[in-house]
Design an enzyme around this catalytic site. Sequence first.
Site, PDB file in Angstrom:
ATOM      1  N   ASP A   1       0.863  -1.173   0.000  1.00 63.68           N
ATOM      2  CA  ASP A   1       0.000   0.000   0.000  1.00 63.68           C
ATOM      3  C   ASP A   1       0.912   1.239   0.000  1.00 63.68           C
ATOM      4  O   ASP A   1       2.141   1.137   0.073  1.00 63.68           O
ATOM      5  CB  ASP A   1      -0.977  -0.004   1.181  1.00 63.68           C
ATOM      6  CG  ASP A   1      -2.210   0.862   0.888  1.00 63.68           C
ATOM      7  OD1 ASP A   1      -2.157   1.672  -0.058  1.00 63.68           O
ATOM      8  OD2 ASP A   1      -3.218   0.746   1.597  1.00 63.68           O
TER       9      ASP A   1
HETATM   10  C1  BGC Z   1      -5.093   3.221   0.085  1.00 64.57           C
HETATM   11  C2  BGC Z   1      -5.228   2.204  -1.016  1.00 64.57           C
HETATM   12  C3  BGC Z   1      -5.132   2.892  -2.354  1.00 64.57           C
HETATM   13  C4  BGC Z   1      -3.812   3.614  -2.443  1.00 64.57           C
HETATM   14  C5  BGC Z   1      -3.554   4.297  -3.776  1.00 64.57           C
HETATM   15  C6  BGC Z   1      -3.876   4.114  -0.108  1.00 64.57           C
HETATM   16  O1  BGC Z   1      -3.889   5.185   0.779  1.00 64.57           O
HETATM   17  O2  BGC Z   1      -5.050   2.561   1.327  1.00 64.57           O
HETATM   18  O3  BGC Z   1      -6.426   1.507  -0.876  1.00 64.57           O
HETATM   19  O4  BGC Z   1      -5.285   1.980  -3.403  1.00 64.57           O
HETATM   20  O5  BGC Z   1      -3.771   4.597  -1.419  1.00 64.57           O
HETATM   21  O6  BGC Z   1      -4.312   5.420  -3.934  1.00 64.57           O
END
Ligand code: BGC
Length: 740
Positions: A270
């Site tokens: 993530d």
């Molecule tokens: C989130 C993810 C997301 C990623 C990209 C993160 O803060 O937890 O679910 O896909 O950002 O935007």
Amino acid sequence: MNSETAQKLAADGELSVESRVAELLSSMGLDEKIGQMSQLQAGGGWIPEELANGIRRGRVGSVLNEPDVKIINELQRLAVEESRLGIPLLIGRDVIHGFKTVFPIPLGQAATWNPSVVEAGARVSAEEAARAGINWTFAPMIDITRDPRWGRIAESLGEDPYLCSELGTAMVRGFQSDDLSAPDAIAACAKHFAGYGAAEGGRDYNTANIPENEMRNVYLRPFKAVADAGVATFMSAFCDLNGVPATGNSWLMNQILRQEWSYQGVVVSDWESIVEMSVHGFTHDDEQAAYEAAMAGIDMEMASSSYRDHLEDLVGENKITLEQIDRMVERVLRLKFELGLFEQPYTDPAQHPEPLNKANLKVAKQAAMQSCVLLKNAQQTLPLIPTKLDAVALIGPLADDGYEQMGTWVFDGDAANSVTCRQAIDELIGHTVEIHHVKALETTRAASEDNFASAKSAAEKSDAAIIVVGEEAFMSGEAHSRANIDLPGHQQALIEAVASTGKPVIVVIMAGRPLTIEAVLAHADAVLYAWHPGTMGGPAIADLLFGLESPSGKLPVTFPRVVGQVPIHYAQKNTGRPATEESCVNINEVPPRAPQTSLGMTSFHLDAGFKPLFPFGYGLSYGRFQYVKITTSHHSISLGQSLDISADVVNMGSHAGEEVVQLYIRDLVGNVTRPIKELKGFRRIRLKPGERQRISFRVHTDDLAFYNRDMRLTTEPGQFHAWIGGSSDAPLWAEFEVHV
Ligand code: BGC
């Protein structure tokens, strides 16, 4: 090899993907390999020089957050034509519940209990996103959560592993279609692996402590289902799971995902979750974080640069082997080949249908319509019959707000394309019925009651008042948890003020989570829960309110009475002292100095009882469905056999409608204690007034399997109860036995 060779490889249709991956890999330097393991943030409307140079030098494998097709094509051109090996980019984006056409939030989609509607929505989203050059979405989010305080519940498919698995796989099918290389297919991503939805206190990013048995029986099940269904990628969770951050959790990534499930797809971290392992206090610095993540097999680092900064040294020091790097890079390259990016890295929007086209809006309207859950309908207040109305009042902060109705995680939707309740109701009945619109509160949080008098007078002039309240979009979603989940601001006071006119009050609630709405129910004649319904929310709600279609959504999550009951979910364990109506004591009825032991001695709250406000699976219709004659095809079956559990469903009402028929099973005794009910099947049917249909569910003994004390998936012989009904507290039940 140079970009010509890569293009030759691309053209070489006869070579298998595996040989193409191997050939490409053999020509890559370590820095280029690490490049494939790096995902960088786009500039947002322009290409920063550093990013362009990184791509030219083969140091970038993927870019996220760029929705402009011209820029994406230019990024691909830099990769394909100006880097040594010409490897195209994965272009990632959070296409969570729609791209230009915005669908209901995922929790709303889950309320449809309709895999085909969910699949169709993901298909539309994929087509629209692919037209912009996006080839990878970070969805579906299949974190089980039982905590409505958690803001990301909006993005989830609810509390139940079976429902989440069915709908999560439907989304994956929709995004990826059956041919990942098709120009309108995009790779899906199962996130967040794993346990993220169990954040303590419902505070986002918080620690999750989940015993292994519960992990396997609940939290991991949807991930296993989508892995089996071929989801192209996984994303690791931000959270600390049982003391080890998910992103560096070798048990999760190596033992479960790679060894037990033989998963071959890409795992991405993530956002900065690799370097955050040091903030968790699990690693000392970015280098150690990169080491732990690579050892756990995180193939690609999102946003941060610990892989780019440290992997080369870690390989030099023999802490990470080249073979390990190769396995990770292979997975990234394989995905690029499977997506057909080597053959066609560029996107020509003219070759794709326009977004927001009629067909797409139709799918969005159907999803919104089926997602609405009718929670109360006293004296058949709904549907409203336009020919019997002279005027209706339309009141509330969300009655005419195209932005808020889209909900959280909307990067590419435009409020200007939303059709609001006000617009849709006007369009549907405005030519014959007068509509008195009063916003009454500036936002859902507003406290000024200055406009309540005009809201009341609008109601007084009308035959009925429709009040659209709820939460604004920002009140759910990432990092947006709430400790109090009542209707915000003075919306409750608004409902009560309008109800004091004595006119029929219909409350429509748009929200990103279950709200504690007992007080709303006390003052409203009808309540329709619409979640954040997306672009076509208005027309969907209008059709339901005025009877063009009957509501058919069912709750994908339990609604608590008060937040202190959380976590409360239908598949709880029985405890040694389960509560009953009789054993529950009401705090207000206890005499002074009552002896402690005379009070209940079962599992309940003195001030809230033991029941939720609405159980999982609940939802009314304009039809009236009755369930009778439950039977099992066998009283007893042996392991490896199946039986049919059937019941008649009759529409006793005077409206046609759709009903989601649900099957629940309880395994009475287990080597580990079993939930008091588990969803094992569901089917959406349509019945005309007076119509009767016999519904059968085939259950194989494998469907009754669970992870036991030794973490073995097993079905234990013994007694089982089965229920068929319209919610998780349906009373109609039968029993059967499984023997060896
Ligand atoms: C989130 C993810 C997301 C990623 C990209 C993160 O803060 O937890 O679910 O896909 O950002 O935007």
